[in-house]
Design an enzyme around this catalytic site. Structure first.
Site, mmCIF file in Angstrom:
data_model
loop_
_atom_site.group_PDB
_atom_site.id
_atom_site.type_symbol
_atom_site.label_atom_id
_atom_site.label_comp_id
_atom_site.label_asym_id
_atom_site.label_seq_id
_atom_site.Cartn_x
_atom_site.Cartn_y
_atom_site.Cartn_z
ATOM 1 C CE LYS A 252 74.505 -21.615 36.337
ATOM 2 N NZ LYS A 252 73.600 -22.521 35.666
ATOM 3 C CD GLU A 300 74.779 -28.999 34.980
ATOM 4 O OE1 GLU A 300 74.834 -29.057 36.228
ATOM 5 O OE2 GLU A 300 73.944 -28.315 34.365
HETATM 6 P P1 AMP Z 1 70.973 -22.582 38.584
HETATM 7 O O1 AMP Z 1 70.430 -23.878 38.079
HETATM 8 O O2 AMP Z 1 70.772 -21.470 37.641
HETATM 9 O O3 AMP Z 1 70.547 -22.321 40.002
HETATM 10 O O4 AMP Z 1 72.562 -22.722 38.644
HETATM 11 C C1 AMP Z 1 73.228 -23.678 39.417
HETATM 12 C C2 AMP Z 1 73.402 -24.914 38.601
HETATM 13 O O5 AMP Z 1 74.400 -24.773 37.622
HETATM 14 C C3 AMP Z 1 73.881 -26.101 39.388
HETATM 15 O O6 AMP Z 1 72.858 -26.707 40.101
HETATM 16 C C4 AMP Z 1 74.436 -27.006 38.290
HETATM 17 O O7 AMP Z 1 73.403 -27.814 37.787
HETATM 18 C C5 AMP Z 1 74.839 -26.054 37.199
HETATM 19 N N1 AMP Z 1 76.297 -26.033 36.907
HETATM 20 C C6 AMP Z 1 76.809 -25.980 35.675
HETATM 21 N N2 AMP Z 1 78.138 -25.953 35.693
HETATM 22 C C7 AMP Z 1 78.499 -25.988 36.993
HETATM 23 C C8 AMP Z 1 79.769 -25.974 37.660
HETATM 24 N N3 AMP Z 1 80.907 -25.916 37.008
HETATM 25 N N4 AMP Z 1 79.745 -26.006 39.029
HETATM 26 C C9 AMP Z 1 78.576 -26.063 39.712
HETATM 27 N N5 AMP Z 1 77.357 -26.083 39.136
HETATM 28 C C10 AMP Z 1 77.317 -26.040 37.780
#
Ligand code: AMP
Length: 551
Positions: A252, A300
């Site tokens: 992530k 990202e």
């Molecule tokens: P959050 O922002 O905490 O809701 O987490 C989701 C976000 O993680 C997504 O909107 C992306 O911006 C980010 N992200 C980072 N790495 C990934 C990945 N490998 N796949 C999908 N989302 C990712």
């Protein structure tokens, strides 16, 4: 051709607000939408979602609270104290505008006749406002807004203000509008949903439904679609709760989510708020242009030098008009993790496994990379990937179902995010105060809220975690967007989203959510998230339950 009047639209919104019955709301909508010509139908649907532009349209009005308040005071002749008192009563600037302007109408014996507002007139005004930029734009915006409000009846003013502030609150979700479209023109709800998912433009979907063309809806390049979202999990075991098979586990990355559209030599990078941010990242252009001939990908952007750099550096890249000077200082890379369209073919409904295979075949070159991923079949493998990702400086892992289609705008268990031992919350700032000591001149203490349906519920207060530069910038913003100045405390427009970390969630009657955070600290400003996307009371309850069952 019959011109759709804004008054009728305002009356329908009022009628929808005054009934709690879902069926009645749908019936009212259907009856009204059927009376409109195509051009008005398209725009009216957008306004019925409480937004000045369609979901997939990156344009913004950028009209601050204080600008609206100034105009309402000027036109109504009311005092700030009166407006304050009314705001306290209604908690809704649209209702305040309606009440103050109707007092004005009652007082004036000969109101100047003005041409009735039309839906197209409002659309043109909004489009002109969104296109304004430069030093005199505020003044110009105010002139257009003043004209609109002067021409409006009190009821129209109420809904104009609600649409401008994207705060409709009439108990109408977009899903209900989709149902009304399906019923009115006898098409299946699935088809309406699918078309809206692809086009992010419910008005266009309504027009297609009426013309019997809904099945022809497909993704459109350079019209960004909403991003697929993930639900928080707290353990590797939870990832396997709904299914026993293999899962894709990715790092992530701690950056900003982007959607890249490319066709021929045209390229666009859209942010999560669907803004066009192509110009901020020139070093990615050449590689993105040579990746494939025509595609839409999801990924990202991360600030990166031999590994991830802190997130706030990336935000500096976004804010600079001319990124040239920062290119060396704060280099970025892009990790691609999904492919939604390739060479004329939409891939959304394919399983992730197939989309990933197509993605892997693209021509990746630094600084554009394929996301690192492994296939895991046991919780132990997921846990190992999580630890490794954390050691590399990532936030955690994303766990994705291999059979999942890409579902734009949806948050669910098809994608799961596992961040730290305890989750963070995304909250919106509702009140601010001056700090202490060296922070006595800046607004650095923030009271923040989570969402419960259409309401905001406070959950805590925090004053640590941001840099001085960030606090300065927010102070300026809060001063321009103060709704009520109560002396020490200022109530502000609920627009600034923060991500807060905490040690635990407790039951508490200090805040109206019924919960409080232990040792909250601000992790970052989430400029990429809108207040509609913040955490909900449900999320908080889940985290609360989870920590209670933890040994
Ligand atoms: P959050 O922002 O905490 O809701 O987490 C989701 C976000 O993680 C997504 O909107 C992306 O911006 C980010 N992200 C980072 N790495 C990934 C990945 N490998 N796949 C999908 N989302 C990712």
């Amino acid at each position: 051709m019959r011109m759709g009047s804004f008054r009728e639209l305002a009356e329908v919104m009022e009628a929808i607000a005054s009934t709690a019955s879902k069926l009645e709301k749908i019936a009212l909508l259907g009856e009204y939408l059927n009376t409109l010509e195509d051009a008005d139908l398209e725009v009216a649907c957008t306004y019925l979602t409480g937004s000045p532009f369609p979901a997939g349209d990156p344009r913004k009005l950028n009209i601050g609270w204080s600008a609206l308040v100034d105009l309402i005071l000027e036109i109504s002749g009311a005092s700030l104290q009166t407006l304050d008192a009314l705001y306290l009563k209604h908690g809704d600037l649209g209702k305040v505008a309606e009440e103050l302007l109707s007092r004005k109408v009652m007082l004036s014996l000969f109101p100047a006749p003005s041409p009735p507002l039309t839906i197209q007139g409002v659309r043109e005004a909004f489009e002109t406002i969104a296109a304004l930029s430069g030093p005199r734009s505020r003044q110009h915006k105010m002139e257009i807004l003043r004209r609109l409000l002067l021409d409006a009846t009190p009821l129209e003013a109420k809904y104009l203000v609600k649409i401008i502030t994207s705060d409709l609150r009439i108990g109408l979700r977009e899903g209900l509008l989709e149902e009304a479209i399906a019923r009115t023109w006898s098409v299946s709800l699935e088809e309406v949903r699918r078309a809206n998912m692809l086009l992010s433009h419910v008005g266009l979907v309504a027009v297609m439904a009426r013309r019997g063309q809904i099945h022809t809806a497909s993704l459109m390049l350079f019209r960004p679609l909403r991003f697929m979202l993930a639900e928080t999990i707290f353990s590797a075991e939870e990832a396997f709760q709904d299914q026993a098979g293999a899962l894709l586990v990715e790092e992530k990355y701690d950056g900003i989510r982007v959607q890249v559209h490319k066709e021929g030599d045209r390229l666009a990078i859209y942010s999560r708020t669907l803004d066009d941010i192509t110009a901020s990242f020139p070093e990615l252009h050449a590689n993105l242009l040579s990746l494939a001939s025509c595609y839409i990908l999801d990924g990202e952007i991360v600030a990166w030098r031999d590994g991830p750099l802190p997130f706030y550096l990336l935000q500096q890249r976004l804010r600079r008009e001319d990124p040239a000077t920062l290119l060396q200082e704060i280099p970025v890379v892009l990790f691609a993790f999904d492919l939604l369209h390739l060479d004329g073919q939409d891939l959304l409904s394919l399983p992730l496994e197939a989309r990933r295979k197509a993605l892997e075949r693209l021509n990746f070159r630094a600084p554009v990379y394929l996301s690192r991923a492994i296939i895991a079949t046991t919780p132990q493998e997921v846990t190992r990937a999580f630890r490794e990702a954390r050691e590399k400086g990532n936030e955690g892992v994303m766990v994705k179902r291999l059979d999942a289609p890409y579902t734009p705008g949806k948050r669910g268990r098809l994608w799961m995010k596992w961040k730290e031992e305890l989750a963070t919350l995304d909250v919106v700032v509702v009140a601010v105060e001056h700090g202490h000591g060296k922070r006595a001149n800046v607004l650095s203490d923030y009271t923040f809220a989570i969402r419960e349906g259409e309401h905001l519920r406070t959950i805590g207060k925090a004053y640590s975690g941001l840099t001085d530069e960030e606090i300065e910038r927010l102070t300026e913003w809060f001063r321009a967007h103060t709704i009520r100045d109560l002396g020490r405390v200022k109530l502000v427009e609920p627009k600034i989203v923060l991500e807060v970390a905490f040690d635990a969630i407790q039951r508490s009657d200090r805040h109206d959510s019924g919960f409080a955070l232990r040792f909250p600290r601000i992790k970052r400003i989430r400029e990429d998230k809108s207040p509609e996307e913040i955490s909900t009371v449900e999320d908080v309850r889940r985290i609360y339950e989870h920590q209670r069952i933890k040994p």
